[in-house]
Scaffold this motif. Sequence first.
Motif, PDB file in Angstrom:
ATOM      1  N   GLU A 141       0.838  -1.217   0.000  1.00 14.43           N
ATOM      2  CA  GLU A 141       0.000   0.000   0.000  1.00 14.43           C
ATOM      3  C   GLU A 141       0.863   1.252   0.000  1.00 14.43           C
ATOM      4  O   GLU A 141       0.543   2.230  -0.670  1.00 14.43           O
ATOM      5  N   GLU A 142       1.976   1.219   0.738  1.00 19.68           N
ATOM      6  CA  GLU A 142       2.864   2.375   0.812  1.00 19.68           C
ATOM      7  C   GLU A 142       3.536   2.631  -0.537  1.00 19.68           C
ATOM      8  O   GLU A 142       3.652   3.782  -0.970  1.00 19.68           O
ATOM      9  N   GLU A 143       3.996   1.562  -1.204  1.00 17.47           N
ATOM     10  CA  GLU A 143       4.607   1.724  -2.523  1.00 17.47           C
ATOM     11  C   GLU A 143       3.593   2.273  -3.526  1.00 17.47           C
ATOM     12  O   GLU A 143       3.919   3.166  -4.319  1.00 17.47           O
ATOM     13  N   LEU A 144       2.383   1.754  -3.473  1.00 17.52           N
ATOM     14  CA  LEU A 144       1.327   2.227  -4.366  1.00 17.52           C
ATOM     15  C   LEU A 144       1.040   3.710  -4.107  1.00 17.52           C
ATOM     16  O   LEU A 144       1.010   4.519  -5.038  1.00 17.52           O
ATOM     17  N   ALA A 145       0.867   4.068  -2.856  1.00 11.94           N
ATOM     18  CA  ALA A 145       0.590   5.467  -2.506  1.00 11.94           C
ATOM     19  C   ALA A 145       1.718   6.389  -2.977  1.00 11.94           C
ATOM     20  O   ALA A 145       1.462   7.505  -3.441  1.00 11.94           O
ATOM     21  N   GLY A 146       2.944   5.924  -2.913  1.00 13.69           N
ATOM     22  CA  GLY A 146       4.090   6.718  -3.341  1.00 13.69           C
ATOM     23  C   GLY A 146       4.135   6.972  -4.836  1.00 13.69           C
ATOM     24  O   GLY A 146       4.800   7.895  -5.298  1.00 13.69           O
ATOM     25  N   ARG A 147       3.444   6.152  -5.596  1.00 19.16           N
ATOM     26  CA  ARG A 147       3.444   6.306  -7.051  1.00 19.16           C
ATOM     27  C   ARG A 147       2.188   7.006  -7.586  1.00 19.16           C
ATOM     28  O   ARG A 147       2.094   7.286  -8.776  1.00 19.16           O
ATOM     29  N   LEU A 148       1.247   7.295  -6.730  1.00 17.95           N
ATOM     30  CA  LEU A 148      -0.009   7.906  -7.188  1.00 17.95           C
ATOM     31  C   LEU A 148       0.203   9.233  -7.898  1.00 17.95           C
ATOM     32  O   LEU A 148      -0.523   9.550  -8.837  1.00 17.95           O
ATOM     33  N   LEU A 149       1.167  10.019  -7.470  1.00 23.44           N
ATOM     34  CA  LEU A 149       1.386  11.336  -8.060  1.00 23.44           C
ATOM     35  C   LEU A 149       2.452  11.339  -9.148  1.00 23.44           C
ATOM     36  O   LEU A 149       2.651  12.350  -9.823  1.00 23.44           O
ATOM     37  N   THR A 150       3.160  10.206  -9.324  1.00 24.40           N
ATOM     38  CA  THR A 150       4.249  10.190 -10.298  1.00 24.40           C
ATOM     39  C   THR A 150       3.962   9.358 -11.536  1.00 24.40           C
ATOM     40  O   THR A 150       4.602   9.562 -12.566  1.00 24.40           O
TER      41      THR A 150
END
Length: 178
Positions: A141-150
């Motif tokens: 979930e953390e990796e996914l959240a980190g890519r939401l804006l990129t």
Amino acid sequence: MSAEEILDVVDEHDRVIGQAPRGEVYARGLIHRCVFIRVRDAEGRVFVHRRTPTKLVFPSMYDMFVGGVVGAGESYEEAALREAEEELGVSGLPRPEPVLRFLYDSGGVAGKWWSAVYEVRCELPVAPQAEEVAWHAFLTEEELAGRLLTWEWVPDGLAAYELLKARETGGPAPRVQG
């Protein structure tokens, strides 16, 4: 799935009012049905993939769901299992569990579609369908959240993700238009 595939055309209340080829449904902006399946592995990570450049809608974008259109006469439940197994390249998945349904407006890209969101756990080794998936990984979930804006995400999948997050946290539901 091709532009000639026949889909049920539905109204604003998700009632079938006719049928038409997929290409015509998209071109005329007719309301149809889709399924989105959030897939988690044994560790709870989310399957994320980049769509192939040959997709009719949202080519080469990232998605945190597998899924697709519901064929004519097919139920959401049948489509969810079929799409999950096809795109993941597996057989014998447990039946995906329904989570929510919403009407998505693509803002002129391909009309509106009723979007049924499901979840399933896949503990099988995946071999994603090459015609559908250009790249894939299971992300925390953390990796996914980190890519939401990129990363450039499919807008309907992003809307489904935001609705799921709001539901999980008890927050306000976001708008679901493209």
